[in-house]
Design an enzyme around this catalytic site. Structure first.
Site: not given
Ligand code: HSE
Length: 337
Positions: A11, A13-15, A114, A199, A214
């Protein structure tokens, strides 16, 4: 009307953005899917809140200590988990326990971080296969830029021959700022940190690890590969100097940090490193924190997608796109659940 109970683990920022967006879309879920979607639990690393009747926005402001962990999510009665915790590809991060627990119980799971997917992808795929749970991960695979969905839907049936992606916003921002504004690496990195998309440890961006995660997730979950981090050659942008940038600029070349997959004798070869593009190439024109992917298939030729979007809203929206795909599948096949 069928009720779908959602829990969010993680929980930050994204959550939080995912919770708010989900609550704001409840009417849409009723109108489009005939679904009463309730947010029944949220938790961070130490605290949480649950309500079987569905949480409202104001309840998300006061999380109680001690309410956290896979057992808390289990007890909430949620039938879909959204995992949005911090990402750690070296250990799987805190998300791994939540995802394992949900998939083992047959709970459909939407993953945003991820780490667990890059660290334990094979095990998580097997858990999902074993229990019949759906495992969706758009938020972890470049979020607003469609990657998994491109190969899984738009290019379905084609054989993917190669993939090339600008998958990390931070490194694209840095290289673009150094190239077009002539600023230094450290200044550009500070801007990316202030923008909130780097990050927590920006070496994960600048050394290529975020791109590698990714790429690995796309390869393993989207293309049926079985790679781990040791199969990838990973190079970052940390040693790129202003002089190097200037040399490329004088040759009319634009540098990008790119994750690439190439099919060789039926298997994928994967790597992350700098590639340079002439100005006429669409990749040379991916600016700021935008991302892009180029996929070459046997039957549909070359497909390019470019993604932007403001964080954390764009990542929340990618996760909730996954939720709508789950709702669609549930409605089409109600007896499976
Ligand atoms: N730090 C990542 C980026 C954001 O710069 O794309 C989350 O995936």
């Amino acid at each position: 009307m069928k009720t779908y109970k959602i829990a969010i683990a993680g929980f930050g920022g994204v959550g939080r953005a995912t919770a708010s967006l989900l609550l704001s879309r409840r009417m849409r879920y009723r109108d489009v899917y005939g679904a009463d979607v309730r947010l029944v639990a949220v938790c961070g690393s130490r605290s949480g809140v649950a309500d079987v009747d569905g949480l409202e926005e104001e309840q998300l402001l006061t999380l109680e200590d001690g309410f956290s962990g896979p057992a808390f999510i289990e007890a909430s009665g949620a039938d879909i988990l959204i995992e949005a915790g911090p990402s750690d590809f070296r250990t799987g991060g805190p998300g791994l326990a939540y995802i394992r627990s949900a998939l083992s119980a047959g709970r459909d799971t939407i993953v945003i971080s991820k780490g667990a997917l890059a660290h334990s992808g094979r095990q998580l795929r097997e858990l999902a296969r074993g229990s019949g749970a759906m495992l969706k991960l758009s938020g972890a695979a470049a979020a607003a830029l469609p990657t998994i969905d491109l190969v899984g839907h738009s290019l379905k049936g084609c054989e993917v021959l190669s993939v090339e992606g600008i998958l990390n916003a931070t490194t694209n921002y840095l290289l673009d700022a150094m190239t077009t504004r002539g600023i230094g690496f450290d200044t550009a990195l500070r801007e990316a940190q202030q923008g909130g998309f780097a990050e927590a440890d920006p070496r994960n961006d600048t050394e290529g690890w975020d791109t590698a995660c990714k790429l690995l997730i796309l390869a393993n979950f989207g293309l049926g590969a079985d790679l781990d981090m040791n199969d990838l050659t990973v190079e970052g942008i940390q040693s790129i100097t202003g002089d190097r940038i200037e040399a490329w600029r004088s040759e009319g070349l634009v540098p990008k940090l790119v994750g690439s997959l190439t099919r060789v004798n039926g298997a994928f070869r994967a790597g992350v490193g700098i590639r340079t593009y002439p100005l006429a190439d669409p990749f040379a024109n991916i600016r700021g924190k935008d991302k892009a992917i180029r996929i070459v298939t046997d039957a549909m030729g070359e497909t390019i997608a470019i993604g932007s979007g403001k964080e954390p809203l764009a990542t929340a929206a990618a996760a909730l796109k996954d939720l709508e795909h789950i709702l669609t599948a549930r409605i089409a096949n109600p007896f499976r659940y």
